[in-house]
Design an enzyme around this catalytic site. Sequence first.
Site: not given
Lengths: 396, 136
Positions: A23-25, A27-28, A30, A45, A150
């Site tokens: 995963g990518e978001g 924040y950085g 995963v 993470k 969230d």
Amino acid sequence: MPSVVIHNVRELRERYEKVLVVGEGAYGRVLKATERITKEIVALKSIPLCSGDKEGFPISTIREINQLKTFNHNNVLSLRYLLLVSDTKEGWATCSRSEAYLVFDYVPHDLTGIISDPGILMNEASIKSYMQQLLTAVVHVHSFGSMHCDIKSSNVLVKYDGTVKLADFGLARFKNPNPNVTYCNNVVTRWYRPPELLLGDNKYNEKIDVWAVGCILAEFMDRRPIYPGSDEKDMCARIFSMMGVPTNSTWNNVEGLKLYRVMTSGIAKGPSLRDHFASFRGFVVVDLLEALLQIDPNKRISAEQALRHPWFSQAPEPSKSALKLPTESRNESWVKKQFAEQEKRRMQSHQQQMLRNGNRKRSIDTLNASQPPPKKQQKITNTVRYNGHTITNTIH
Amino acid sequence: DDEYLILIKNIQKASLLCMRFNFPLHVEASAIMFFKRFFLGHSIMEYDISKIMLTCIYISCKAEDYYQDLSHFLAKVQEVTTAEVDPKEILKLELVVLQGLQFHMLVYHPYRSVFAFVHDPELTKSLRISSVNEIY
């Protein structure tokens, strides 16, 4: 909780195998990895730490660590340890490319994936169980005077056995005992943002999480998000057309909120919540949903009250294992991948169609073949729905 | 022993500094706690003790939701002391301290509960406010 220091990337590779980005978001990244010694699958993470950064260790991460350490609950994803990586010998504090990782247990599924996989057939017992576990987690979080801020379907993870894990406390914060303290208004992913935030309130409380839980319940029933607004104004339009525009008489002091004038102008009355869920007429679940999606936060029930709602004690009883989950993970990135594939297929079929249309001038016989089969039509409607997911994930 | 005395002396200094900055009590308390925790595992000979102290205050501001910009914070420090502090050094030490704390940044102190107690609307009705505020 110990922190582990690793001095270079090679050591990282020695410690873990099968490292994959899942995963990518904002924040950085995963990562999913298998610990070589214990053979346990963990999720990492990443938190980039650059020495060029003026403010040092990110405050959001400090908050997240503090939050995670406070909670100890079966339905809250717990932090295992911290991993610090640098690629020079002088120690990671001086290194420009050091990274920190929060290490969690790896949980394969999330609710976004489960809800949007047409291959999984929902049943009431499992939805009830997921909601119950989610609400117990939220009650636990709220009991420490904290707000998650969230909650959304992609942050609610599900293990193979159906255990729900609430994750991602990156925006969570403790409530200040002083009621006059204001908080940042720009929290919660847009589709799950409650009306008080949309109207610009900055003295909100833990009820914002309850709204988000309500959105997830609606998502379960509809198999798509209930308020997929394209921006704040659109969100308001969608919510208020269903619930009616709030006034001072229905919601104390709502007209004093900062964005009240802007957000409530020009809203057409649409079908009410009960009309929207007409197929569920007579079911107790609509009653719970209505209580969770109450626009006035003061009238909205608390997570604890929600848990005592008669729906949970009614037959069928909540059952974790009622839903057979696939062995492959069904999570947000899976949904995105499916969406990308569909998009590709759609493009291909579109191109073919164009080619055929070109040929049509020469032969009339191909006319029938150029009509897309109904199956593909179905996929196109799906595409539109998934599109929203990719949009929401860019904002954080 | 001597090391202990030096630490006590520095804790007093830290507390004084926080008072000068008008930081809330819980920020000050956490900073001192971080300071103590850090020197459980380190000797005072390893790092510059006053810089560790400043770093502890800075981390405490972050952890206790009373955030200040680093430059802003250091400007405040310059106002009351003569010490020259390089922001880079604080950042470097920040990670050292965080690691020394093993990222245990939760401090349970009574200030929040006492605040909530004092400001409980039910209570203020029944108690004389002034006396409670004195305790606080």
